[in-house]
Design a protein around this motif. Structure first.
Motif, PDB file in Angstrom:
ATOM      1  N   TRP A 172       0.756  -1.162  -0.032  1.00 23.19           N
ATOM      2  CA  TRP A 172       0.102  -0.160  -0.070  1.00 23.19           C
ATOM      3  C   TRP A 172       0.824   1.049  -0.106  1.00 23.19           C
ATOM      4  CZ3 TRP A 172      -5.047  -0.666  -0.756  1.00 23.19           C
ATOM      5  CH2 TRP A 172      -5.901   0.410  -0.546  1.00 23.19           C
ATOM      6  N   THR A 173       0.451   2.445  -0.454  1.00 22.13           N
ATOM      7  CA  THR A 173       1.153   3.559  -0.507  1.00 22.13           C
ATOM      8  C   THR A 173      -0.057   4.683  -0.374  1.00 22.13           C
ATOM      9  OG1 THR A 173       0.571   4.352  -3.077  1.00 22.13           O
ATOM     10  CG2 THR A 173       2.519   2.687  -2.638  1.00 22.13           C
ATOM     11  N   PRO A 174       0.717   5.915  -0.033  1.00 18.36           N
ATOM     12  CA  PRO A 174      -0.300   7.170   0.325  1.00 18.36           C
ATOM     13  C   PRO A 174      -1.042   7.249  -0.920  1.00 18.36           C
ATOM     14  CG  PRO A 174       1.962   7.365   1.348  1.00 18.36           C
ATOM     15  CD  PRO A 174       2.148   6.117   0.552  1.00 18.36           C
ATOM     16  N   ALA A 175      -0.599   7.060  -2.005  1.00 20.11           N
ATOM     17  CA  ALA A 175      -1.376   7.554  -3.229  1.00 20.11           C
ATOM     18  C   ALA A 175      -2.529   6.593  -3.296  1.00 20.11           C
ATOM     19  CB  ALA A 175      -0.660   7.393  -4.402  1.00 20.11           C
ATOM     20  N   ASP A 176      -2.167   5.343  -2.882  1.00 15.35           N
ATOM     21  CA  ASP A 176      -3.564   4.661  -2.960  1.00 15.35           C
ATOM     22  C   ASP A 176      -4.874   5.025  -2.096  1.00 15.35           C
ATOM     23  OD1 ASP A 176      -2.222   2.891  -4.238  1.00 15.35           O
ATOM     24  OD2 ASP A 176      -1.681   1.637  -2.608  1.00 15.35           O
ATOM     25  N   SER A 177      -4.347   5.679  -1.107  1.00 13.85           N
ATOM     26  CA  SER A 177      -5.692   6.013  -0.191  1.00 13.85           C
ATOM     27  C   SER A 177      -6.457   7.264  -0.802  1.00 13.85           C
ATOM     28  CB  SER A 177      -5.177   6.486   1.297  1.00 13.85           C
ATOM     29  OG  SER A 177      -4.695   5.342   1.919  1.00 13.85           O
ATOM     30  N   ILE A 178      -5.457   8.258  -1.216  1.00 14.03           N
ATOM     31  CA  ILE A 178      -6.125   9.314  -1.984  1.00 14.03           C
ATOM     32  C   ILE A 178      -6.920   8.819  -3.220  1.00 14.03           C
ATOM     33  CG2 ILE A 178      -5.589  11.391  -3.452  1.00 14.03           C
ATOM     34  CD1 ILE A 178      -2.968  11.789  -1.639  1.00 14.03           C
ATOM     35  N   ALA A 179      -6.091   7.826  -3.996  1.00 14.14           N
ATOM     36  CA  ALA A 179      -7.122   7.353  -5.108  1.00 14.14           C
ATOM     37  C   ALA A 179      -8.486   6.823  -4.674  1.00 14.14           C
ATOM     38  CB  ALA A 179      -6.431   6.160  -5.822  1.00 14.14           C
ATOM     39  N   LEU A 180      -8.374   6.264  -3.656  1.00 13.72           N
ATOM     40  CA  LEU A 180      -9.846   5.573  -3.111  1.00 13.72           C
ATOM     41  C   LEU A 180     -10.862   6.867  -2.872  1.00 13.72           C
ATOM     42  CD1 LEU A 180      -8.191   2.847  -3.258  1.00 13.72           C
ATOM     43  CD2 LEU A 180      -9.396   2.275  -1.022  1.00 13.72           C
ATOM     44  N   LEU A 181     -10.069   7.827  -2.355  1.00 14.48           N
ATOM     45  CA  LEU A 181     -11.152   9.064  -2.044  1.00 14.48           C
ATOM     46  C   LEU A 181     -11.853   9.494  -3.464  1.00 14.48           C
ATOM     47  CD1 LEU A 181     -12.359  10.846   0.127  1.00 14.48           C
ATOM     48  CD2 LEU A 181     -10.565  12.145   0.027  1.00 14.48           C
ATOM     49  N   LYS A 182     -10.893   9.480  -4.335  1.00 12.41           N
ATOM     50  CA  LYS A 182     -11.315   9.969  -5.840  1.00 12.41           C
ATOM     51  C   LYS A 182     -12.136   8.785  -6.246  1.00 12.41           C
ATOM     52  CE  LYS A 182      -7.348  12.681  -7.383  1.00 12.41           C
ATOM     53  NZ  LYS A 182      -8.139  13.771  -7.578  1.00 12.41           N
ATOM     54  N   LEU A 183     -11.874   7.755  -5.973  1.00 10.35           N
ATOM     55  CA  LEU A 183     -13.110   6.623  -6.266  1.00 10.35           C
ATOM     56  C   LEU A 183     -14.356   6.781  -5.772  1.00 10.35           C
ATOM     57  CD1 LEU A 183     -13.197   3.717  -7.820  1.00 10.35           C
ATOM     58  CD2 LEU A 183     -12.794   2.651  -5.645  1.00 10.35           C
ATOM     59  N   LEU A 184     -14.555   7.178  -4.487  1.00 12.00           N
ATOM     60  CA  LEU A 184     -15.716   7.633  -3.915  1.00 12.00           C
ATOM     61  C   LEU A 184     -16.348   8.638  -4.896  1.00 12.00           C
ATOM     62  CD1 LEU A 184     -17.708   7.275  -1.486  1.00 12.00           C
ATOM     63  CD2 LEU A 184     -16.369   9.177  -0.372  1.00 12.00           C
ATOM     64  N   ALA A 185     -15.609   9.780  -5.420  1.00 11.75           N
ATOM     65  CA  ALA A 185     -16.161  10.697  -6.076  1.00 11.75           C
ATOM     66  C   ALA A 185     -16.661  10.134  -7.486  1.00 11.75           C
ATOM     67  CB  ALA A 185     -15.077  11.708  -6.452  1.00 11.75           C
ATOM     68  N   VAL A 186     -16.227   9.052  -7.944  1.00  9.73           N
ATOM     69  CA  VAL A 186     -16.492   8.463  -9.126  1.00  9.73           C
ATOM     70  C   VAL A 186     -18.072   7.727  -8.740  1.00  9.73           C
ATOM     71  CG1 VAL A 186     -16.317   6.389 -10.487  1.00  9.73           C
ATOM     72  CG2 VAL A 186     -14.341   7.892 -10.185  1.00  9.73           C
ATOM     73  N   GLN A 187     -17.955   7.139  -7.571  1.00  6.02           N
ATOM     74  CA  GLN A 187     -19.302   6.603  -7.236  1.00  6.02           C
ATOM     75  C   GLN A 187     -20.230   7.409  -6.990  1.00  6.02           C
ATOM     76  OE1 GLN A 187     -17.599   4.549  -3.725  1.00  6.02           O
ATOM     77  NE2 GLN A 187     -17.054   2.852  -5.036  1.00  6.02           N
ATOM     78  N   ASN A 188     -20.174   8.609  -6.592  1.00  3.10           N
ATOM     79  CA  ASN A 188     -20.998   9.757  -6.444  1.00  3.10           C
ATOM     80  C   ASN A 188     -21.483  10.528  -7.933  1.00  3.10           C
ATOM     81  OD1 ASN A 188     -20.750   9.149  -3.561  1.00  3.10           O
ATOM     82  ND2 ASN A 188     -20.350  11.505  -3.305  1.00  3.10           N
ATOM     83  N   ALA A 189     -20.776  10.214  -8.825  1.00  3.35           N
ATOM     84  CA  ALA A 189     -20.757  11.018  -9.920  1.00  3.35           C
ATOM     85  C   ALA A 189     -22.036  10.439 -10.939  1.00  3.35           C
ATOM     86  CB  ALA A 189     -19.333  11.092 -10.816  1.00  3.35           C
ATOM     87  N   THR A 190     -22.835  11.356 -11.282  1.00  2.00           N
ATOM     88  CA  THR A 190     -23.889  11.049 -12.027  1.00  2.00           C
ATOM     89  C   THR A 190     -24.324  12.069 -13.214  1.00  2.00           C
ATOM     90  OG1 THR A 190     -25.776  12.277 -10.622  1.00  2.00           O
ATOM     91  CG2 THR A 190     -25.133   9.956 -10.303  1.00  2.00           C
ATOM     92  N   GLN A 191     -23.482  13.038 -13.249  1.00  2.00           N
ATOM     93  CA  GLN A 191     -23.889  14.397 -14.202  1.00  2.00           C
ATOM     94  C   GLN A 191     -23.554  13.778 -15.546  1.00  2.00           C
ATOM     95  OE1 GLN A 191     -25.028  17.000 -13.730  1.00  2.00           O
ATOM     96  NE2 GLN A 191     -25.138  17.135 -11.512  1.00  2.00           N
ATOM     97  N   ILE A 192     -22.539  12.980 -15.875  1.00  2.00           N
ATOM     98  CA  ILE A 192     -22.222  12.600 -17.291  1.00  2.00           C
ATOM     99  C   ILE A 192     -23.599  11.760 -17.675  1.00  2.00           C
ATOM    100  CG2 ILE A 192     -20.897  10.999 -18.794  1.00  2.00           C
ATOM    101  CD1 ILE A 192     -18.470  11.219 -16.761  1.00  2.00           C
ATOM    102  N   ASP A 193     -24.060  10.782 -17.273  1.00  2.00           N
ATOM    103  CA  ASP A 193     -25.076  10.160 -17.623  1.00  2.00           C
ATOM    104  C   ASP A 193     -26.466  11.073 -17.699  1.00  2.00           C
ATOM    105  OD1 ASP A 193     -26.175   7.342 -18.051  1.00  2.00           O
ATOM    106  OD2 ASP A 193     -27.371   7.409 -16.473  1.00  2.00           O
ATOM    107  N   THR A 194     -26.529  12.050 -16.792  1.00  2.00           N
ATOM    108  CA  THR A 194     -27.528  13.061 -16.970  1.00  2.00           C
ATOM    109  C   THR A 194     -27.694  13.924 -18.389  1.00  2.00           C
ATOM    110  OG1 THR A 194     -27.708  13.193 -14.419  1.00  2.00           O
ATOM    111  CG2 THR A 194     -28.754  14.867 -15.686  1.00  2.00           C
TER     112      THR A 194
END
Length: 823
Positions: A172-194
């Motif tokens: 594991w690296t520090p970048a992995d944790s930051i990436a998972l927070l960005k992944l949470l943004a992906v899971q929240n994202a619906t504007q493209i579909d809309t």
């Protein structure tokens, strides 16, 4: 004959013995990865001994001398219980799923590689403040210490899934944790579909988009140009007609399944015990194990307790002894699609009037049991170029063009992690609001409560758009026009915020927060127009609230949509006509209407009325839109749209025209469609649940499905890994249980509150919380699903920061010592 029988017995006995031995072997090796919570480990990377005190619910309470040691222990605890979940999430955001799962996940990897969120996370490591950098490094050391212990002691590879999918576990690296927070943004994202869906509806004309995707009531509605008018010469017949390729394990959700949530707070003046109250329940797709993991950290700034996401060293929603914080999806418009015209002579650059070379980079995607794939990633000045076979982009992309994405989550100097840790360690509402300035993505509403006050602020970088933007960000727009481009970020102090409201109550259900003209609008598409009405009513019915009343509100299962729509759709059907003979379809319909007329809208799992209502409204909406939109576009509206149905039934702006079937000669009324759709719904329910309408149960159809992301579809392993429960609630209840909307079980409960917490600052240690499954991701662990029944029944477990209480209820104490401490 006797010899044949003897040999058959011997063969069958041998096969049974082999099966038993195989089952025992599988069980033995699988259970090797169950952690011993009473063990002592000597590990490199610690400065002093640390204790992880596990309560009977397997909630780790972590006590260490330094903050770095505490984060180390959190990383180790996450890895002990959720190592497979963490590594799967990391592979998802890295675009490396195909290394394990083969070609079937290649489309997901391609999209994630083109976005390069992991590259942005790696670049963002340098943007963190020193305290966060220390926390990320210590957390990574803790995860890696457990990986090393798994390898050293042969602890079943760390999780049973690793026996089925050969893959090395990278450190594991520090970048992995930051990436998972960005992944949470992906899971929240619906504007493209809309945006894509609105463009598709716009090309049909007739005002269908304004009806089916209406603005939430309130001033500020705009008239949009037709999408085709933005691109002279566009012939819709030239657009791609092939359907998108399915992308298994894609973290992107359609607009119906984006993150939702509830949060509400009461100031001391509105509290029976004189202390602030706060409740929060973030909603996401159900999974086994849950997305959330409960934990308590004893930091130098004091104790904090609440919900984490394995892989991220922060309590994202929880409390300290002085402050409570909860998160809801803000539905902020922080994504835009830009149509880029290609130079016909040089396809690797955009055309005039804004000629510009693409930024390109080649990457190789390794595919299990297949040849590797080379991708050429392309970026324009507006953002990464997206593949046309995702999000139906090919159906709106003019020939000779591509579509790029502008999105706040793509930042390479993302300080959201630093902001999250600062919020977690804040002591007051104003301090937490100030700490949120560095939070870029995902866009969240942060509801806050301290001993004396409550408040709410929207976190996230909101784009600064030009007032002359062609579509106001609601549809894809010409990317070469400067007025359509982003011009930086709106200042943080312009984000919506409300501190110490006069009435002492703060509520958010992803509803419309603010009514400001574009470009200060925050969003045109909000996540809720129904739950907020119920929440506002319940909060206003009492002058003062208590922990118990907050729990009752959080678990409320009354549907405001049902209460609003049934009197309209059934206005000309209630108690009309003479009683029909028993056994006739007319009598069956009359019985259903009698039940609905006496129903109060409670989506109770034991009642037939919620099932009748849900099936009726689903059939009714489908009959309204299918002939106008066609089957392909109609299939995108898999959940009822209450604002649309109310507009049609009230004939607002002539919307009752939807009730007339275009392909038929007669002119149908809404009453005609309502009657036919009710009969069709009842016939379908009768075939599935039997002829006795009173015996139907909403819970039989509305089964909560917490399925394993990878193994859940396997009939044998799914039986072991999946968690299924009869549940109350529905699409628009505060205790939200969003239905699948399509498939053989359209009313299955697949999306809701994976975490619930209620924080009481009159008596902080009486605060409570719960997650939907259990703490462990190991199917053989007693903690895999031990919280599931409590969650289903609307019950909770204590949320105490008292060390003595944690130790008194300890199911195990793990002791971590610096390497060589006993020598």
């Amino acid at each position: 004959m006797y010899r044949l029988f003897t040999w058959l017995v011997r063969i069958v006995s041998t096969l049974l013995a082999c099966a038993v031995l195989a089952a025992f072997g599988i069980w033995y090796f699988a259970t090797r990865s169950l952690p011993d919570y009473d063990a002592t480990y000597q590990m490199e990377g610690l400065s002093a001994p640390v204790e992880i005190v596990r309560t009977t619910e397997d909630v780790p309470h972590i006590f260490g001398k330094t903050d770095a040691d505490v984060y180390f222990a959190l990383g180790l605890a996450h890895a002990q219980d959720r190592l497979w979940q963490m590594t799967l999430a990391r592979r998802t955001v890295q675009g490396r799923l195909s290394e394990v799962f083969g070609a079937k996940t290649l489309k997901t990897d391609e999209l994630m590689r083109r976005l390069d969120l992991y590259g942005a996370a790696q670049a963002s490591v340098a943007a963190q403040d020193p305290a966060t950098t220390s926390a990320l490094e210590a957390y990574a050391r803790g995860v890696n210490a457990w990986i090393e212990e798994v390898n050293r002691a042969a602890l079943g590879r760390g999780a049973p899934e690793f026996f089925l999918f050969e893959a090395e576990i990278a450190y594991w690296t520090p970048a992995d944790s930051i990436a998972l927070l960005k992944l949470l943004a992906v899971q929240n994202a619906t504007q493209i579909d809309t945006e894509v869906l609105r463009a598709q509806l716009s090309m049909l004309g007739q005002g269908w988009a304004a009806d089916l995707m209406p603005a939430v009531p309130g001033p500020g509605t705009i008239a949009l140009p037709r999408y085709a008018a933005l691109f002279p010469g566009l012939d819709p017949a030239q657009l791609q007609t092939a359907a998108d390729v399915e992308a298994p394990l894609s973290p992107f959700a359609s607009r119906d399944f984006g993150a939702a949530s509830n949060a509400f707070a009461a100031a001391p003046a509105r509290s029976a015990a004189g202390g602030s109250l706060l409740a929060n329940d973030p909603h996401a797709a159900f999974s086994a194990p849950s997305q959330w993991y409960l934990a308590r950290l004893e930091l130098s700034t004091g104790g904090v307790i609440g919900a984490t996401i394995p892989g991220i060293p922060a309590i994202l929603t929880g409390r300290s002894d002085q402050l409570g914080w909860g998160i809801t999806a803000a539905f902020a418009d922080d994504e835009d699609l830009f149509v880029e015209e290609l130079d016909p002579k040089t396809p690797e650059r955009t055309a005039a009037p804004r000629v510009g070379e693409f930024t390109t980079r080649k990457v190789i995607v390794t595919v299990k049991d297949a040849a590797p794939i080379t991708l050429t990633l392309r970026w324009t000045e507006n953002g990464p170029v997206l593949p046309s076979d995702h999000f139906d982009l090919g159906k709106i992309t003019p020939p000779g063009h591509v579509i790029s994405l502008g999105w706040s989550a793509l930042s390479t100097a993302d300080t959201s992690m630093s902001a999250a840790l600062k919020i977690m360690q804040s002591k007051t509402v104003p301090e937490a609001v100030a700490a949120g300035e560095g939070f870029l993505a995902p866009a969240l509403n942060l509801t806050l409560a301290d001993a004396t006050s409550v408040g709410l602020v929207t976190l996230g970088a909101l784009p600064l758009r030009d007032p002359a933007n062609a579509t106001e960000g609601r549809m894809p727009q010409p990317g070469w026009v400067m007025a359509n481009r982003w011009h930086g970020r709106l200042p943080y102090d312009s984000n919506p915020r409300l501190l110490d409201p006069e009435g002492g109550i703060v509520v958010n259900t992803n509803n419309k927060l603010i009514d400001r003209p574009f470009p200060l609008h925050v969003s045109h598409d909000w996540g809720d127009s129904q739950r907020v009405a119920r929440l506002t009513r319940l909060m206003g019915e009492r002058e003062v609230h208590s922990r118990e009343s907050f729990i009752a509100v959080q678990t409320d299962t009354v549907s405001p949509a049902a209460r609003g729509l049934l009197p309209l759709v059934g206005a000309d059907l209630w108690f009309t006509g003479t009683p029909a003979p028993e056994g006739t379809p007319e009598r069956f319909r009359q019985r259903a209407l009698e039940l609905l007329a006496a129903w109060d809208g409670d989506m109770n799992e034991h009642l037939p009325e919620p099932l009748i209502y849900a099936a009726w409204m689903r059939e009714f909406q489908d009959r309204l839109i299918r002939d106008e939109l066609g089957p392909e576009l109609a299939a995108k509206f898999i959940h009822i749209e209450p604002l649309f149905l109310e507009k049609v039934l009230r004939n607002v702006d002539g919307a009752a025209r939807w009730c007339d079937v275009l392909q038929s000669a007669p002119s149908e009324s809404c009453t005609d469609i309502a009657r036919v759709s009710l009969d069709a719904a009842l016939l379908e329910l009768k075939e599935k649940y039997g002829p006795q309408i009173e015996s139907w149960r909403w819970g039989d159809a509305h089964e909560a499905r917490h399925d394993h992301a990878v193994l859940g579809r396997n009939p044998l392993l799914g039986w072991l890994m999946n968690i299924r429960q009869s549940t109350s609630g529905g699409d628009f209840t505060l205790n939200r249980g969003l239905t699948a909307g399509s498939g053989p079980d359209p009313f299955a409960n697949v999306h809701g509150a994976g975490y619930r917490g209620v924080y009481d600052f009159a008596d902080p240690d009486s605060s409570v919380f719960i997650i939907a499954t259990g703490q462990s991701g190991h199917p053989f662990s007693s903690h895999y699903d031990d919280l599931a029944d409590l969650w289903r029944r609307g019950e909770y477990v204590p949320m105490s920061l008292d060390p003595a209480l944690a130790r008194a209820a300890a199911a195990g104490i793990t002791r971590l010592e610096p390497l060589g401490a006993s020598e």
